[in-house]
Every structure is written in structure tokens, then in C-alpha cells.
Design a protein around this motif. Structure first.
Motif, PDB file in Angstrom:
ATOM      1  N   VAL A 233       0.838  -1.204   0.000  1.00 38.96           N
ATOM      2  CA  VAL A 233       0.000   0.000   0.000  1.00 38.96           C
ATOM      3  C   VAL A 233       0.874   1.255   0.000  1.00 38.96           C
ATOM      4  CG1 VAL A 233      -1.672   1.337   1.328  1.00 38.96           C
ATOM      5  CG2 VAL A 233      -1.951  -1.138   1.109  1.00 38.96           C
ATOM      6  N   ALA A 234       1.953   1.234   0.784  1.00 38.53           N
ATOM      7  CA  ALA A 234       2.845   2.391   0.855  1.00 38.53           C
ATOM      8  C   ALA A 234       3.511   2.675  -0.490  1.00 38.53           C
ATOM      9  CB  ALA A 234       3.914   2.169   1.928  1.00 38.53           C
ATOM     10  N   VAL A 235       3.893   1.621  -1.200  1.00 36.35           N
ATOM     11  CA  VAL A 235       4.511   1.798  -2.517  1.00 36.35           C
ATOM     12  C   VAL A 235       3.548   2.516  -3.458  1.00 36.35           C
ATOM     13  CG1 VAL A 235       5.308   0.597  -4.595  1.00 36.35           C
ATOM     14  CG2 VAL A 235       6.099  -0.151  -2.340  1.00 36.35           C
ATOM     15  N   VAL A 236       2.294   2.085  -3.475  1.00 37.79           N
ATOM     16  CA  VAL A 236       1.298   2.703  -4.352  1.00 37.79           C
ATOM     17  C   VAL A 236       1.007   4.131  -3.915  1.00 37.79           C
ATOM     18  CG1 VAL A 236      -1.067   2.570  -5.224  1.00 37.79           C
ATOM     19  CG2 VAL A 236       0.268   0.470  -4.922  1.00 37.79           C
ATOM     20  N   ALA A 237       0.845   4.330  -2.610  1.00 33.23           N
ATOM     21  CA  ALA A 237       0.482   5.658  -2.101  1.00 33.23           C
ATOM     22  C   ALA A 237       1.603   6.670  -2.309  1.00 33.23           C
ATOM     23  CB  ALA A 237       0.128   5.563  -0.614  1.00 33.23           C
ATOM     24  N   ILE A 238       2.831   6.291  -1.964  1.00 26.68           N
ATOM     25  CA  ILE A 238       3.945   7.240  -2.013  1.00 26.68           C
ATOM     26  C   ILE A 238       4.413   7.493  -3.443  1.00 26.68           C
ATOM     27  CG2 ILE A 238       6.338   7.640  -1.322  1.00 26.68           C
ATOM     28  CD1 ILE A 238       5.690   6.018   1.234  1.00 26.68           C
ATOM     29  N   THR A 239       4.729   6.413  -4.164  1.00 26.47           N
ATOM     30  CA  THR A 239       5.201   6.602  -5.542  1.00 26.47           C
ATOM     31  C   THR A 239       4.070   7.046  -6.453  1.00 26.47           C
ATOM     32  OG1 THR A 239       4.859   4.288  -6.215  1.00 26.47           O
ATOM     33  CG2 THR A 239       6.960   4.824  -5.178  1.00 26.47           C
ATOM     34  N   GLY A 240       2.850   6.543  -6.188  1.00 26.08           N
ATOM     35  CA  GLY A 240       1.717   6.912  -7.032  1.00 26.08           C
ATOM     36  C   GLY A 240       1.407   8.391  -6.975  1.00 26.08           C
ATOM     37  N   LEU A 241       1.457   8.973  -5.778  1.00 30.43           N
ATOM     38  CA  LEU A 241       1.166  10.404  -5.633  1.00 30.43           C
ATOM     39  C   LEU A 241       2.207  11.247  -6.363  1.00 30.43           C
ATOM     40  CD1 LEU A 241      -0.718  12.458  -4.271  1.00 30.43           C
ATOM     41  CD2 LEU A 241       0.855  12.473  -2.314  1.00 30.43           C
ATOM     42  N   ALA A 242       3.475  10.894  -6.178  1.00 23.25           N
ATOM     43  CA  ALA A 242       4.543  11.654  -6.839  1.00 23.25           C
ATOM     44  C   ALA A 242       4.464  11.499  -8.358  1.00 23.25           C
ATOM     45  CB  ALA A 242       5.902  11.191  -6.326  1.00 23.25           C
ATOM     46  N   LEU A 243       4.261  10.272  -8.822  1.00 24.48           N
ATOM     47  CA  LEU A 243       4.201  10.012 -10.259  1.00 24.48           C
ATOM     48  C   LEU A 243       2.972  10.665 -10.894  1.00 24.48           C
ATOM     49  CD1 LEU A 243       5.264   6.263 -10.199  1.00 24.48           C
ATOM     50  CD2 LEU A 243       6.580   8.140 -11.191  1.00 24.48           C
ATOM     51  N   PHE A 244       1.889  10.760 -10.154  1.00 28.00           N
ATOM     52  CA  PHE A 244       0.670  11.412 -10.645  1.00 28.00           C
ATOM     53  C   PHE A 244       0.968  12.863 -11.030  1.00 28.00           C
ATOM     54  CE2 PHE A 244      -2.872  14.246  -9.556  1.00 28.00           C
ATOM     55  CZ  PHE A 244      -3.861  13.781 -10.423  1.00 28.00           C
ATOM     56  N   PHE A 245       1.624  13.593 -10.125  1.00 26.78           N
ATOM     57  CA  PHE A 245       1.917  15.007 -10.391  1.00 26.78           C
ATOM     58  C   PHE A 245       2.977  15.174 -11.488  1.00 26.78           C
ATOM     59  CE2 PHE A 245       0.118  15.448  -6.054  1.00 26.78           C
ATOM     60  CZ  PHE A 245      -0.877  16.371  -6.355  1.00 26.78           C
ATOM     61  N   VAL A 246       3.949  14.267 -11.528  1.00 26.65           N
ATOM     62  CA  VAL A 246       4.969  14.334 -12.574  1.00 26.65           C
ATOM     63  C   VAL A 246       4.338  14.076 -13.941  1.00 26.65           C
ATOM     64  CG1 VAL A 246       7.017  13.188 -13.516  1.00 26.65           C
ATOM     65  CG2 VAL A 246       6.910  13.748 -11.084  1.00 26.65           C
ATOM     66  N   ASP A 247       3.428  13.112 -14.002  1.00 30.10           N
ATOM     67  CA  ASP A 247       2.748  12.811 -15.261  1.00 30.10           C
ATOM     68  C   ASP A 247       1.946  14.009 -15.745  1.00 30.10           C
ATOM     69  OD1 ASP A 247       1.699  11.410 -17.442  1.00 30.10           O
ATOM     70  OD2 ASP A 247       0.021  10.626 -16.278  1.00 30.10           O
TER      71      ASP A 247
END
Length: 335
Positions: A233-247
Motif C-alpha cells: 500500500v505504501a509503494v502505491v500511495a507514495i510513488t503513485g502520488l509523486a508520479l501522478f503530479f509528474v505525469d
């Protein structure tokens, strides 16, 4: 009499990837002798994930217009750099407090710097490509040709400060993007081949997904318990949030970013390789392998759900949008 199998599978977010993957994982967990018992072509289905995925990359590569190459470099490079930076930041922070050894007891017993970095460093390419095939554009799939550089232990070694223990396997890295490059060459030389191979790609998704799932053991998720669930869950939450804004910052809707917030199946092999290269990580390797394997399964289930939600909220982009954008200099977003 007709049974709506396809419709039922597609009701599940990323269903053409997730359902066969879970089926393969269930068979491997409860009936591990199935491929050996049947052998022949049936047995090959359980171990054929990578060859079919290679064919998938050729077909998807053929659907990519060479004019999109700058976009592929920008999108893939930005997502790749973001994942590596996040892994490095957590590696430095956890390394400062934990060093190489895992936490010895308590709720977080077994957690280590190695487990967290290995889980965050490597993206599940098959899952990303399947989700982009459903929610994105062919050139978003092509972005994985850059992100594939995450594969293997090299970047994890670098993040942990062990890059000097192994040489950079350039042959393997080239091999990871070669099928896509071959497909791009074929598709751009012959438009009819682009259409032909482009139609094949979606049909390959459930087959390589089943093969990848057949390499997972669901019992490892159980043995990892809540900690393994938490890591995923942490992998999705942490990397997902950062990658969302970068995308979104690189012209996307955020869908490609969250689709890349998973852990690759081969990441579960990284802790043992790291421990073999440096005995200081031997103590952490066993628990790290279990936690990373849990993260693989958890993210494979969670990322399609999050990607579907983001697509419904922020819209998706298709190849037709690229053609319209070329005419109007704007990129429309369809809900």
C-alpha cells in the motif's frame, strides 16, 4: 447460448491483466505441480509470460509513430527519474536509522532498507502496459522502454551505495527495449503492419498476465501479514502520488503516473542478489524477499483500481487525441 466472459472480466479494473494474473497465482499457490503434470503446451503457458510479453512489446512498438519519440523520452524519463529519486530518498533516510540490518521485532519486525528500496525501484512493466493499453495511448506504452532500465538489481545496488560491486549489464538493458524498437521500425516502415500488429497486442495481455501470475505465491502474502500489505500500500500511495503530479506536469492526465506505481515480479529476486554481492545484507534478504513478493501481489491488485479511479476523475487520452492535438496544438482530455 453465449456467456459474456469478456464483459465480466472487463468489469474488473484492469481485468484483462488482473484476472488471469490472479488465476495463475492461485494455481501456482494451491496446485504448484500443474505445469509439470500436464507438460507440453499447457505447461508452457505457466512459464511463457516473458516470451509473450516480448511479442506484446513488438506489437505495441509497431503502433507507435516515430514522431512520438521525443514524448516517449520525456514521459518515460520523467517517470523513471521520479521512481529512482523516491527510492534513493527512502534509502538514505531508512539507511541512516536502520543501516543494513532489518528491524528485529515488533509490528515492523523484518522491515529493512533493502525491502523498501527493492519494492519501490522496479515497475511492473506488464501491468503498466496493460493499463495504458486500456486507459492511455500507444506512446504512453512506449514510455516503459525508458522505465525498463529499472529492471534488475543494478539500480537497487546504486541506491544502496553498492554500485561498485557489479558492472552495468548493458546487454540486458538493450535487450529490454529491443523488441519495442523492432516493432517501431516495422510499424513506421509499413503502415499496414502497424495496423496488423496493433490489433494483436490487446489479445496477448491475458496470456502473459497468466504466465506472470504463475510465478507468484499467494502464501507469501499471508506469511508477510499486515506488514507485507502495508509495504504494498505504501509503494502505491507514495510513488503513485509523486508520479501522478509528474505525469500531469509532462502533459498527461496522471493516469500513466499511477499506472507505474507498482512493484515488478522480478523485484522479489533482488534482495537475494544484493545479499550475494554484499554479505552485510544477508540478514535482511530473507524477510525482504517475502515483503517484496507481498508488495508485488498487493500492487498488482491495487494499482488497476487506483488507475481506473484516476481515469474516471481526470480523464484519459487516446491516440485519436494525438492526431487532434497535432492539428489544434491542444491535447483534449475525454472523460
Amino acid at each position: 447460448m453465449q456467456i459474456p466472459i469478456k464483459r465480466a472480466i472487463e468489469r474488473v479494473p484492469g481485468g484483462m491483466m488482473v484476472v488471469p494474473l490472479l488465476l495463475g497465482a492461485i494455481l501456482n499457490t494451491f496446485f504448484p505441480g500443474t505445469p509439470k503434470f500436464f507438460g507440453s503446451f499447457t505447461g508452457a503457458l505457466f512459464a511463457g509470460g516473458m516470451p509473450i510479453l516480448a511479442a506484446f512489446f513488438i506489437c505495441m512498438g509497431a503502433s507507435i509513430d516515430i514522431k512520438a519519440t521525443p514524448y516517449v523520452l520525456k514521459k518515460g524519463g520523467s517517470l523513471f527519474a521520479t521512481k529512482i529519486i523516491i527510492g534513493a530518498v527512502f534509502g538514505v533516510i531508512l539507511g541512516h536509522f536502520l543501516g543494513e540490518a532489518p528491524i528485529q521485532g515488533g509490528l515492523f519486525g523484518g522491515l529493512s532498507t533493502l525491502a523498501v528500496v527493492a519494492a519501490m525501484n522496479d515497475t511492473n512493466g506488464g501491468l503498466y502496459c496493460a493499463l495504458m493499453g486500456q486507459y492511455g495511448r500507444s506512446r504512453d506504452v512506449g514510455a516503459y522502454s525508458i522505465m525498463s532500465l529499472e529492471s534488475g538489481p543494478f539500480l537497487t545496488m546504486t541506491t544502496l551505495g553498492l554500485a561498485g560491486l557489479s558492472s552495468f549489464p548493458w546487454q540486458t538493458m538493450l535487450g529490454a527495449i529491443l523488441p519495442l524498437l523492432i516493432g517501431m521500425a516495422i510499424g513506421n516502415l509499413d503502415r499496414e503492419m502497424r495496423l496488423f500488429l496493433g490489433k494483436i497486442a490487446p489479445g496477448l495481455i491475458p496470456f502473459f498476465a497468466f504466465g506472470l501470475g504463475a510465478g507468484l505465491d499467494l502464501s507469501k502474502v499471508w506469511s508477510a501479514g499486515l506488514l507485507g500489505l502495508g509495504v504494498g500500500v505504501a509503494v502505491v500511495a507514495i510513488t503513485g502520488l509523486a508520479l501522478f503530479f509528474v505525469d500531469r506536469a509532462t502533459g498527461g492526465t496522471g493516469v500513466a503516473g499511477v499506472a507505474a506505481s507498482s512493484t515488478a515480479g522480478n523485484a522479489a529476486a533482488v534482495p537475494a542478489i544484493i545479499a550475494g554481492a554484499n554479505p552485510a545484507y544477508a540478514e535482511a534478504a530473507q524477510s525482504a524477499t517475502i515483503l517484496v513478493a507481498a508488495a508485488v501481489v498487493v500492487t498488482a491488485i491495487l494499482v488497476p483500481l487506483v488507475t481506473s479511479f484516476v481515469a474516471s476523475k481526470f480523464g484519459t487520452m487516446t491516440d485519436d487525441d494525438d492526431e487532434t492535438a497535432a492539428e489544434t496544438d491542444t491535447v483534449p482530455v475525454h472523460p
